[in-house]
Design a protein around this motif. Structure first.
Motif, short mmCIF file in Angstrom:
data_model
loop_
_atom_site.label_atom_id
_atom_site.label_comp_id
_atom_site.label_asym_id
_atom_site.label_seq_id
_atom_site.Cartn_x
_atom_site.Cartn_y
_atom_site.Cartn_z
N THR B 34 0.82 -1.22 0.00
CA THR B 34 0.00 0.00 0.00
C THR B 34 0.85 1.27 0.00
OG1 THR B 34 -1.89 -1.08 1.00
CG2 THR B 34 -1.72 1.28 1.33
N GLY B 35 1.95 1.25 0.77
CA GLY B 35 2.79 2.43 0.88
C GLY B 35 3.44 2.81 -0.44
N ALA B 38 0.97 3.91 -3.00
CA ALA B 38 0.57 5.29 -2.75
C ALA B 38 1.65 6.26 -3.21
CB ALA B 38 0.29 5.50 -1.26
N SER B 39 2.86 5.76 -3.40
CA SER B 39 3.96 6.63 -3.82
C SER B 39 4.26 6.51 -5.30
CB SER B 39 5.22 6.29 -3.03
OG SER B 39 4.97 6.37 -1.66
N CYS B 72 9.55 1.68 3.98
CA CYS B 72 8.62 2.61 3.36
C CYS B 72 9.23 3.99 3.14
CB CYS B 72 7.36 2.75 4.20
SG CYS B 72 6.59 1.17 4.56
#
Lengths: 155, 622
Positions: B34-35, B38-39, B72
Motif C-alpha cells: 500500500t505504501g 501510494a507513492s 517505506c
C-alpha cells in the motif's frame, strides 16, 4: 434507485441474513450510499426486521445514509498521521470546502470523511480520495489537490 | 492443471518448478504494498514493463510486483535480482536506465542508491541497508523475492511444505498442538495468549463444526503489520490456517475457515482473494485436501469500519451479520464462538508464524526471543522516526535498538520523547525507559502493551496531553455503547482532557481522571473498555509535568495545543516574501512585499500554515 440491483446483490449471497454486512457493502459500492428504498428491499428479501438492517447501517462507520459527493476525501487520523499533523490537514479541508466531517459540498463534488488508519503510516499525513492516495499532506497540498479535482470535474 | 490429490503430486510439481526456474534470472522486483503503491509504484511498474518491451529483453528480464519490503521511507523501492541491487525513491523516468544499465549491463546507477545518513556511504545491496541489517525477518524476509499473486512463487520456495510434511510423516493433530505449545508462540494480536493452549482447548470442546478464524481486522491506528503480511505473503497465512484446522478439528469434526479483514485494506483483500482461488485450484483448499481426509475452505468477510470488531466476540457477531457488540466471555469462544460452535481465532501474524515454526523446527524457533516471548515480532515503526516502515525483530530487542539502530533515530535532529505502543489499549513509554527490552511482559510492566505491534515515535514537539486526548476521542467514537462505563466514562474523560488542552483545566482534574479510569477499567465488559484508560494513565504516570503546565500555567510545553500557543513573526528573519500572507486562510497576516510582515492575533486561528510555508523560519511559536 434500481431495486433489481439490490435483488442481484442479495441473490449473490443466496439471501442469507448472515451476509447482511457484505450485502450492504456491495449496495453502497454501486449506489455510493445506502438509499432508504434499498434498506427496505434488503429487509424484505432477507425476511428480517427493517430495524436490524438500519442498526447495521448505522453501527458500521463505512456506511452513509446520505448521497456522497463525486470525490470522497478520506482524511486518515491514524496515530502516525496524527502526530505528523493530520488534524491541521483536516481543518484545512473543513475551511476550504466549508463543510464538516460527514458532509457534502452543495455542488455535490466533495464529501469529507475521516478514517482511523489506512495502513500507509510511513507516508503520513495521508488522504485517500477514491482509490488515490495522497502522501505527506499539508495545507498547501490540500488546496492544490482540491483544485485539481475541481478541474478534473470541469473537464 | 488438475488439483493435487496427494503430497507426492505436490512434491513433483514443486520439483519441476525449481528445475524450470533459473535462479540467476534478472528480475526487477518493485515493492507494491500500500505504501509504495501510494507513492507511484503503479506508474513505475508500467514504465518498467514498457522499457523491457522496448529493449526487447522480455526473455531475459522480468518485472515483478511484490508485497511490502518494509522500508517505506524509500518508497517506491526497486530490487534488481539476482544481485539484489536496491534503488530507493524510484520514478517512472528512471525505468529505461534500470532496464538498460542495471538489468542488461549490470551497471549500478549511483543516484538511485540509498545514502546512509550516518556514514555517508551509498548502499548498493538490499542486505547491506542498516534498516534491514539489524532485523530478523522470518516472516517478511521473502517479500522482496515473491510475487504474492503467484502461488508458484510460494510453492517454489517450499511453500505448503510444512503442511505436506505433516501428512508425509503422519504427524497426529495432537502432536502439532504440542509442537505449537513447545514453540512458545503467543498470539500476536494483542493479548499474547499462548496459541497452543488455545488450540488445545478448542480441539477438546465438543461441537459438530470447529471454526478457524483469522483476525485481519487490524484496527489499531498506526499499525499495518497484518496488512503487509496479507499483501506480501498471503499463502503463509492460508497454510497456517490449514494446519490449524487439521490440529483443531481433524478427524473428529468438520472445519470451516474465515478471514475477517478491514474494509480499509482493499489491496490486501484483493491479494488474499487471488491466493485463495489459486489454493483451491491446486487442491490445497477444498474437499479431502491432498488425500488427507481433511476438508477445509476459507471464506473472506469484510469489516465495516468498526474498531471494536477486532475483539473476538464482536468479530464473530459481525460475521453472523449483526452489529459488532462484544458479549461476556463466561464461556470462552473456543467452546462456544461463531454460531455457538468451538472457534479458534488468531490474528494474521500468528497464523503466518505457524508454517515458519514447523519448517525451522521448534528448537530453532525457541532460540529466538526472551524467556516468555519467543520468536520475532513485526512492528510498524512510524511517527517522528527517520526510517519509517515495517520492521521484524527478535522479541527482547530494546526500544533503543529498534528506534535508533533500525529506525535511524529521530527526524530533523529533534529529541526523542516517547514511544506509543499497543494502539488505543496501550500506553506511552518515556525516553527514560529506552533500554527496555520489548516483549509481552516487559511492556505490560511499564503500563503499556504489545498490542498488535504499532510503534509510534514521538519527539519534543508532540504534546502528551494531546496524545491522551487523541486516543480518548478515538475510543469515544469507537465504543459500541453497550456498557455505560465505557460509553459515558470515556466521553467524560475526553471532556476533561479536551478541556485541559484548551487551557480550561482545573486543579483536581488529574485525580478525577484517575478515578474515572478506575471505574471504566473495572466495570466494562471487553478489552476496549478495560484498557481504554491506558493512554491517559500512562501519560499521567510519565508526563505529570505536562499536565501540570497545561492546568496551572495554561502552557503547552510542546507548543502543540492551539488554544495555548501564539504564532509570531521574527522581525529579524522575515524577508517579506509574502508566502505566509498568501496562505493564511483568515487573512490574519498583512505586510508589503520585501518588508516585515505582521500576524494580527485577533484573526489568527493557529492553523500553522504560515509556520509550514515560511522559507526562512521566521515564524515562532510561543
Amino acid at each position: 434507485m434500481e431495486l433489481e440491483m439490490v435483488d442481484r446483490i442479495v441473490d449473490r449471497y443466496d439471501a442469507r441474513s448472515s451476509a447482511l454486512l457484505a450485502i450492504l457493502q456491495d449496495i453502497q459500492q454501486e449506489a455510493n450510499y445506502l438509499p432508504q428504498a434499498a434498506l427496505r428491499q434488503v429487509a424484505r428479501r432477507l425476511d428480517i426486521p427493517l430495524t436490524r438492517v438500519v442498526r447495521m447501517a448505522t453501527f458500521y462507520a463505512a456506511f452513509s445514509l446520505k448521497p456522497r459527493g463525486r470525490f470522497v476525501c478520506n482524511v486518515c487520523l491514524g496515530t502516525a498521521c496524527h502526530v505528523r499533523g493530520a488534524g491541521r490537514v483536516l481543518d484545512q479541508f473543513q475551511r476550504t470546502l466549508g463543510i464538516g466531517v460527514g458532509e457534502t459540498t452543495d455542488d455535490g463534488l466533495f464529501t469529507l470523511q475521516t478514517v482511523n488508519c489506512v495502513g500507509a503510516c510511513a507516508l503520513g499525513p495521508v488522504v485517500v480520495v477514491g482509490e488515490q492516495y495522497h502522501r505527506e499532506m499539508n495545507n498547501r497540498k490540500v488546496d492544490r489537490m482540491l483544485k485539481s479535482y475541481r478541474k478534473q470535474a470541469g473537464e | 492443471m488438475a488439483p493435487f490429490s496427494s503430497t507426492a503430486e505436490l512434491h513433483a510439481y514443486q520439483q519441476a518448478l525449481v528445475e524450470r526456474r533459473d535462479p540467476d534470472r534478472t528480475v526487477i522486483a518493485v515493492c507494491y504494498g500500500t505504501g509504495c503503491k501510494a507513492s507511484g509504484a503503479t506508474e513505475l511498474i508500467d514504465a518498467l514493463k514498457k522499457a523491457v518491451q522496448e529493449a526487447g529483453c522480455s526473455d531475459r528480464v522480468s518485472v515483478m510486483p511484490t508485497g511490502c519490503h518494509g522500508f517505506c521511507e524509500g518508497a517506491p523501492l526497486v530490487v534488481v535480482h539476482p544481485r539484489r541491487i536496491l534503488y530507493t525513491k524510484v520514478k517512472p523516468r528512471h525505468a529505461a536506465d534500470i532496464v538498460n544499465k542495471t538489468a542488461l549491463a549490470g551497471e549500478v546507477i549511483e543516484p538511485l542508491l540509498f545514502v546512509d545518513p550516518d556514514t555517508g556511504n551509498k548502499v548498493v545491496h538490499e542486505g547491506e541497508l542498516p534498516f534491514y541489517a539489524h532485523q530478523h525477518r522470518l516472516l517478511l524476509g521473502r517479500h522482496s523475492t515473491t510475487n504474492p499473486e503467484e502461488i508458484d512463487d510460494y510453492l517454489a520456495n517450499g511453500g505448503y511444505g510444512a503442511w505436506a510434511r505433516i501428512l508425509d510423516e503422519q504427524i497426529a493433530p495432537e502432536a502439532i498442538i504440542e509442537l505449537i505449545k513447545k514453540s512458545g508462540l503467543r498470539g500476536r494480536g494483542g493479548g499474547g495468549f499462548p496459541a497452543g493452549r488455545k488450540w488445545d482447548s478448542c480441539r477438546n470442546a465438543p461441537g459438530e463444526v470447529h471454526y478457524v478464524i483469522c483476525n485481519a481486522d487490524e484496527g489499531d491506528p498506526g499499525a499495518f503489520m497484518d496488512e503487509s503480511v496479507l499483501e506480501g505473503n498471503p499463502h503463509s497465512v492460508i497454510e497456517g490456517m490449514i494446519i490449524g484446522a487439521y490440529a483443531i478439528g481433524f478427524p473428529h469434526s468438520r472445519t470451516e475457515g474465515y478471514v475477517y479483514i478491514r474494509h480499509e485494506y482493499p489491496l490486501a483483500r484483493h491479494r488474499l482473494a487471488i491466493a485463495l482461488d489459486q489454493a483451491r485450484e491446486k487442491g490445497l483448499l477444498g474437499d479431502n485436501i491432498l488425500g488427507s481426509g481433511l476438508s477445509f475452505d476459507i471464506t473472506v468477510n469484510r469489516g465495516g469500519g468498526a474498531f471494536v470488531c477486532g475483539e473476538s466476540t464482536a468479530l464473530m457477531a459481525s460475521i453472523e451479520g449483526f452489529p459488532g457488540e462484544p458479549r461476556a466471555k463466561h464461556i470462552h469462544t473456543v467452546v462456544s464462538g461463531l454460531y455457538g460452535m468451538p472457534t479458534n481465532l488468531n490474528n494474521v501474524e500468528t497464523w503466518a508464524n505457524v508454517p515458519v515454526i514447523l519448517n525451522m523446527g521448534v528448537q530453532a524457533y525457541r532460540a529466538i526471543g526472551t524467556e516468555h516471548s519467543k520468536g520475532t515480532k513485526i512492528f510498524s515503526l512510524v511517527g517522528k522516526v527517520n526510517n519509517t516502515g515495517l520492521v521484524e525483530v527478535p522479541m527482547g530487542m530494546t526500544l533503543k535498538d529498534i528506534i535508533f539502530q533500525v529506525g535511524g533515530g529521530i527526524r530533523n535532529g529533534k529529541r526523542f520523547k516517547a514511544v506509543q505502543t499497543g494502539g488505543p489499549s496501550g500506553g506511552c513509554i518515556p525516553a527514560s525507559l529506552i533500554d527496555l527490552p520489548v516483549d509481552f511482559d516487559r511492556l505490560d510492566e511499564v503500563g503499556s502493551m504489545m498490542g498488535s505491534g504499532g510503534m509510534i515515535v514521538m519527539d519534543e514537539t508532540t504534546c502528551m496531553v494531546e496524545v491522551a486526548r487523541y486516543f480518548l476521542n478515538f475510543l469515544r467514537s469507537e465504543s459500541c455503547g453497550k456498557c455505560s462505563t465505557c460509553r459515558e466514562g470515556i466521553a467524560r474523560m475526553y471532556d476533561i482532557v479536551e478541556g485541559i488542552t484548551r487551557g480550561e483545566g482545573k486543579p483536581g482534574d488529574v485525580e478525577l481522571l484517575e478515578e474515572l479510569a478506575e471505574v471504566v477499567r473495572e466495570a466494562s465488559l471487553c478489552a476496549l473498555g478495560t484498557t481504554a484508560p491506558n493512554p491517559v494513565l500512562s501519560t499521567i504516570r510519565y508526563f505529570a509535568e505536562e499536565y501540570r503546565a497545561h492546568i496551572e500555567e495554561k502552557r503547552c510545553p510542546a507548543k502543540q495545543c492551539k488554544a495555548l500557543i501564539t504564532y509570531r513573526i521574527i522581525e529579524d528573519r522575515c524577508t517579506g516574501c509574502t508566502a505566509c500572507a498568501k496562505i493564511c486562510p483568515t487573512d490574519a497576516i498583512t505586510g508589503v512585499k520585501d518588508q516585515v510582515h505582521l500576524i494580527h492575533q485577533e484573526k489568527c486561528i493557529q492553523c500553522g500554515s504560515c509556520y509550514e510555508v515560511c522559507p526562512v523560519d521566521a515564524i515562532s511559536v510561543e
